[in-house]
Design an enzyme around this catalytic site. Structure first.
Site, mmCIF file in Angstrom:
data_model
loop_
_atom_site.group_PDB
_atom_site.id
_atom_site.type_symbol
_atom_site.label_atom_id
_atom_site.label_comp_id
_atom_site.label_asym_id
_atom_site.label_seq_id
_atom_site.Cartn_x
_atom_site.Cartn_y
_atom_site.Cartn_z
ATOM 1 N N ALA A 83 28.130 -20.142 50.032
ATOM 2 C CA ALA A 83 27.809 -19.271 48.888
ATOM 3 C C ALA A 83 28.438 -17.903 49.093
ATOM 4 O O ALA A 83 28.301 -17.295 50.153
ATOM 5 C CB ALA A 83 26.294 -19.123 48.751
ATOM 6 N N THR A 131 37.524 -17.239 55.263
ATOM 7 C CA THR A 131 38.844 -17.252 54.639
ATOM 8 C C THR A 131 39.903 -16.653 55.564
ATOM 9 O O THR A 131 39.582 -15.823 56.426
ATOM 10 C CB THR A 131 38.797 -16.422 53.336
ATOM 11 O OG1 THR A 131 40.114 -16.150 52.895
ATOM 12 C CG2 THR A 131 38.086 -15.082 53.540
ATOM 13 N N ASP A 132 41.143 -17.041 55.342
ATOM 14 C CA ASP A 132 42.240 -16.441 56.119
ATOM 15 C C ASP A 132 42.486 -14.986 55.711
ATOM 16 O O ASP A 132 43.183 -14.250 56.400
ATOM 17 C CB ASP A 132 43.531 -17.262 55.973
ATOM 18 C CG ASP A 132 44.057 -17.342 54.543
ATOM 19 O OD1 ASP A 132 43.362 -16.905 53.603
ATOM 20 O OD2 ASP A 132 45.188 -17.850 54.368
ATOM 21 N N GLU A 133 41.898 -14.566 54.569
ATOM 22 C CA GLU A 133 42.175 -13.214 54.071
ATOM 23 C C GLU A 133 41.606 -12.132 54.987
ATOM 24 O O GLU A 133 42.001 -10.968 54.898
ATOM 25 C CB GLU A 133 41.662 -13.069 52.629
ATOM 26 C CG GLU A 133 42.305 -14.114 51.735
ATOM 27 C CD GLU A 133 42.089 -13.939 50.241
ATOM 28 O OE1 GLU A 133 41.852 -12.816 49.800
ATOM 29 O OE2 GLU A 133 42.181 -14.956 49.526
ATOM 30 N N LYS A 160 33.962 -10.606 53.626
ATOM 31 C CA LYS A 160 33.983 -11.856 54.405
ATOM 32 C C LYS A 160 34.169 -11.546 55.893
ATOM 33 O O LYS A 160 33.533 -12.161 56.743
ATOM 34 C CB LYS A 160 35.103 -12.790 53.910
ATOM 35 C CG LYS A 160 34.900 -13.377 52.526
ATOM 36 C CD LYS A 160 33.680 -14.294 52.405
ATOM 37 C CE LYS A 160 33.825 -15.600 53.146
ATOM 38 N NZ LYS A 160 32.703 -16.529 52.844
ATOM 39 N N PRO A 288 46.001 -4.090 42.792
ATOM 40 C CA PRO A 288 45.979 -3.046 43.819
ATOM 41 C C PRO A 288 45.713 -3.652 45.201
ATOM 42 O O PRO A 288 44.882 -4.561 45.328
ATOM 43 C CB PRO A 288 44.807 -2.141 43.413
ATOM 44 C CG PRO A 288 44.288 -2.652 42.123
ATOM 45 C CD PRO A 288 44.912 -3.965 41.813
ATOM 46 N N HIS A 290 47.506 -5.597 46.954
ATOM 47 C CA HIS A 290 47.889 -7.016 46.943
ATOM 48 C C HIS A 290 48.518 -7.425 48.285
ATOM 49 O O HIS A 290 49.567 -6.906 48.663
ATOM 50 C CB HIS A 290 48.895 -7.218 45.800
ATOM 51 C CG HIS A 290 49.065 -8.621 45.370
ATOM 52 N ND1 HIS A 290 49.687 -8.951 44.186
ATOM 53 C CD2 HIS A 290 48.701 -9.804 45.934
ATOM 54 C CE1 HIS A 290 49.699 -10.263 44.044
ATOM 55 N NE2 HIS A 290 49.106 -10.797 45.101
HETATM 56 P P1 NAD Z 1 33.104 -20.291 44.153
HETATM 57 O O1 NAD Z 1 33.103 -18.886 43.640
HETATM 58 O O2 NAD Z 1 33.721 -21.372 43.368
HETATM 59 O O3 NAD Z 1 31.614 -20.745 44.461
HETATM 60 C C1 NAD Z 1 30.657 -19.899 45.030
HETATM 61 C C2 NAD Z 1 29.280 -20.515 44.801
HETATM 62 O O4 NAD Z 1 28.315 -19.658 45.413
HETATM 63 C C3 NAD Z 1 28.897 -20.638 43.329
HETATM 64 O O5 NAD Z 1 28.347 -21.908 43.064
HETATM 65 C C4 NAD Z 1 27.862 -19.534 43.123
HETATM 66 O O6 NAD Z 1 26.907 -19.847 42.121
HETATM 67 C C5 NAD Z 1 27.239 -19.467 44.499
HETATM 68 N N1 NAD Z 1 26.646 -18.147 44.768
HETATM 69 C C6 NAD Z 1 27.225 -16.935 44.567
HETATM 70 N N2 NAD Z 1 26.362 -15.956 44.895
HETATM 71 C C7 NAD Z 1 25.229 -16.567 45.327
HETATM 72 C C8 NAD Z 1 24.001 -16.099 45.828
HETATM 73 N N3 NAD Z 1 23.743 -14.782 45.928
HETATM 74 N N4 NAD Z 1 23.060 -16.990 46.213
HETATM 75 C C9 NAD Z 1 23.301 -18.317 46.102
HETATM 76 N N5 NAD Z 1 24.451 -18.819 45.623
HETATM 77 C C10 NAD Z 1 25.409 -17.961 45.251
HETATM 78 O O7 NAD Z 1 33.760 -20.169 45.607
HETATM 79 P P2 NAD Z 1 34.682 -21.204 46.402
HETATM 80 O O8 NAD Z 1 36.090 -20.964 46.049
HETATM 81 O O9 NAD Z 1 34.109 -22.560 46.304
HETATM 82 O O10 NAD Z 1 34.475 -20.657 47.887
HETATM 83 C C11 NAD Z 1 33.403 -21.126 48.693
HETATM 84 C C12 NAD Z 1 33.469 -20.453 50.046
HETATM 85 O O11 NAD Z 1 34.725 -20.732 50.668
HETATM 86 C C13 NAD Z 1 33.361 -18.925 49.986
HETATM 87 O O12 NAD Z 1 32.572 -18.498 51.060
HETATM 88 C C14 NAD Z 1 34.799 -18.448 50.120
HETATM 89 O O13 NAD Z 1 34.853 -17.163 50.732
HETATM 90 C C15 NAD Z 1 35.377 -19.525 51.035
HETATM 91 N N6 NAD Z 1 36.829 -19.768 50.884
HETATM 92 C C16 NAD Z 1 37.364 -19.998 49.637
HETATM 93 C C17 NAD Z 1 38.734 -20.263 49.538
HETATM 94 C C18 NAD Z 1 39.371 -20.559 48.198
HETATM 95 O O14 NAD Z 1 40.617 -20.654 48.115
HETATM 96 N N7 NAD Z 1 38.625 -20.736 47.125
HETATM 97 C C19 NAD Z 1 39.533 -20.290 50.686
HETATM 98 C C20 NAD Z 1 38.937 -20.045 51.928
HETATM 99 C C21 NAD Z 1 37.584 -19.802 52.016
HETATM 100 P P1 TYD Z 2 44.144 -16.034 43.624
HETATM 101 O O1 TYD Z 2 44.134 -17.431 43.115
HETATM 102 O O2 TYD Z 2 43.312 -14.997 42.959
HETATM 103 O O3 TYD Z 2 43.800 -16.123 45.177
HETATM 104 P P2 TYD Z 2 43.896 -14.965 46.344
HETATM 105 O O4 TYD Z 2 44.048 -13.648 45.721
HETATM 106 O O5 TYD Z 2 42.568 -15.118 47.025
HETATM 107 O O6 TYD Z 2 45.049 -15.365 47.199
HETATM 108 O O7 TYD Z 2 45.645 -15.512 43.598
HETATM 109 C C1 TYD Z 2 46.680 -16.239 44.258
HETATM 110 C C2 TYD Z 2 47.953 -15.427 44.115
HETATM 111 O O8 TYD Z 2 48.331 -15.401 42.721
HETATM 112 C C3 TYD Z 2 47.810 -13.967 44.523
HETATM 113 O O9 TYD Z 2 49.025 -13.522 45.143
HETATM 114 C C4 TYD Z 2 47.601 -13.235 43.212
HETATM 115 C C5 TYD Z 2 48.409 -14.069 42.219
HETATM 116 N N1 TYD Z 2 47.884 -14.071 40.838
HETATM 117 C C6 TYD Z 2 48.739 -13.760 39.765
HETATM 118 O O10 TYD Z 2 49.942 -13.473 39.958
HETATM 119 N N2 TYD Z 2 48.214 -13.767 38.509
HETATM 120 C C7 TYD Z 2 46.910 -14.058 38.263
HETATM 121 O O11 TYD Z 2 46.486 -14.016 37.073
HETATM 122 C C8 TYD Z 2 46.061 -14.406 39.356
HETATM 123 C C9 TYD Z 2 44.612 -14.736 39.140
HETATM 124 C C10 TYD Z 2 46.598 -14.402 40.633
#
Ligand code: NAD
Ligand code: TYD
Length: 349
Positions: A83, A131-133, A160, A288, A290
């Protein structure tokens, strides 16, 4: 019988983890705790919602009383914590919301776990999904390793990084058996259309501009979400306590190159002349702070646990696009209401 709490299980990655765990381990009780923010959607889990080993709990990870009560009631042996507020652009608009959920929420869970088990750690595990970020940005070369110093640049990645530090600190100070994974950008079915790939699929379907930030030469390392869920299952069961593992597909793409491949696949699947979708590409103001480039060295999880991705990027992308084309109702549901306001605020600046 093991009781496992998965937080954020109605979100994108969480729903894939819940599905995998519920189907693969009928002997576990899987509890999905989710606040159902804009990003959470129980429609993601319709296929498993009636399984006997699955329970949904609606709640907020920052709500200490609620969290302490459910830990007392269900005695979770394990926590898989996903979450979070997860979108960088939203963290730039509302950083405090990210500090609250991602930092405070993680601490509330850690505290409840510590209080429940009081040092009796045999068979227990707290798995923090990160996350890798947190590593900041790379230049043109190099890869993020598990030992790369943290250097977050966005409010999202800073929150994170902070939560990762608290997990480590609870491990060192109170002995909590934790594992952390830091994964690269995910893509796949059920991703909310605010992140690059589903946003652009949705915009092509609705003939809206494809907003490319800056010059489009930013690089991300993409992993198919089901492969991330497989890695989480593996690390939960086989990872070593107090270790962190990087997860990624050795699959770097400059945004603009990825967008062109996406446009080509969309044209083919929609039977449109080659080049139709690419005409929607529009360069817009940069984000910003980025980060230029993310790229993961995933050799530790490969060598120590034997994990590797199961699909190529082209295969994963094709499966993903097909899913969105076959689930237009899902897309319409999540893009009605507040989504329109978000979109205007984010892209009409
Ligand atoms: P998402 O935004 O799709 O889902 C997040 C979920 O958490 C949602 O269902 C939301 O309702 C729930 N949530 C948010 N705030 C909450 C709270 N206060 N209490 C309970 N539930 C809550 O996110 P995701 O992309 O599925 O990412 C999931 C995890 O993986 C995150 O911790 C994110 O940092 C990590 N992650 C994501 C990516 C990616 O590319 N999406 C990559 C690496 C790591
Ligand atoms: P995003 O999917 O938001 O993931 P993250 O910022 O966590 O890597 O964005 C992926 C890449 O795409 C990032 O370099 C930002 C760029 N991007 C755009 O160019 N346009 C957009 O509308 C969005 C959402 C992202």
């Amino acid at each position: 019988m093991k009781a496992i709490l998965i937080t954020g299980g109605a979100g994108f990655i969480g729903s894939h983890v819940v599905r995998l765990m519920v189907n693969k381990y009928p002997e576990y009780q899987i509890f999905n705790l989710d606040k159902l923010t804009y990003a959470g959607n129980l429609g993601n889990l319709q296929d498993i919602e009636n399984k006997e080993n699955y329970t949904f709990l609606k709640g907020d990870i920052t709500d200490e009383n609620f969290i302490n009560n459910i830990f007392n009631q269900y005695s979770f042996d394990g926590v898989i914590h996903l979450a979070a507020e997860s979108h960088v652009d939203r963290s730039i608009t509302d950083p405090l919301a990210f500090a609250k959920t991602n930092i405070l929420g993680t601490m509330v869970l850690l505290n409840a776990f510590k209080t429940l088990w009081k040092g009796q750690w045999e068979g227990k595990r707290f798995y923090h999904v990160s996350t890798d970020e947190v590593y900041g940005t790379l230049g043109e070369t190099g890869l993020f390793e598990e030992t790369t110093p943290y250097d977050p640049n966005s409010p999202y990645s800073a929150s994170k990084a902070s939560s990762d530090h608290f997990v480590r600190a609870y491990g060192e100070t109170y002995g909590i058996p934790y594992v952390i994974t830091n994964c690269s950008n995910n893509y796949g079915q059920n991703q909310f259309p605010e992140k690059l790939i589903p946003l652009f699929i949705n915009n092509i379907l609705t003939s809206k501009p494809l907003p490319v930030y800056g010059d489009g030469n930013y690089t991300r390392d993409w992993l198919y979400v089901v492969d991330h869920a497989r890695a989480i299952d593996l690390v939960y069961h086989k990872g070593v306590d107090h270790e962190t593992y990087n997860i990624g597909g050795f699959n770097e793409w400059k945004n603009i190159d990825l967008i062109k491949v996406l446009c080509e696949q969309m044209d083919q699947k929609l039977n449109k002349p080659k080049g139709t979708s690419a005409q929607l590409i529009t360069y817009v103001k940069d984000r910003p702070g980025h980060d230029l480039r993310y790229a993961i060295d995933a050799s530790k999880i490969n060598k120590e646990l034997g994990w590797e991705p199961s699909v190529t990027f082209e295969q994963g992308l094709s499966i993903t696009i097909d899913w969105y084309l076959n689930n237009k109702e899902w897309l319409e549901n999540v893009t009605s209401g507040n989504y329109q306001k978000y979109y205007e605020l984010q892209y009409q600046k």
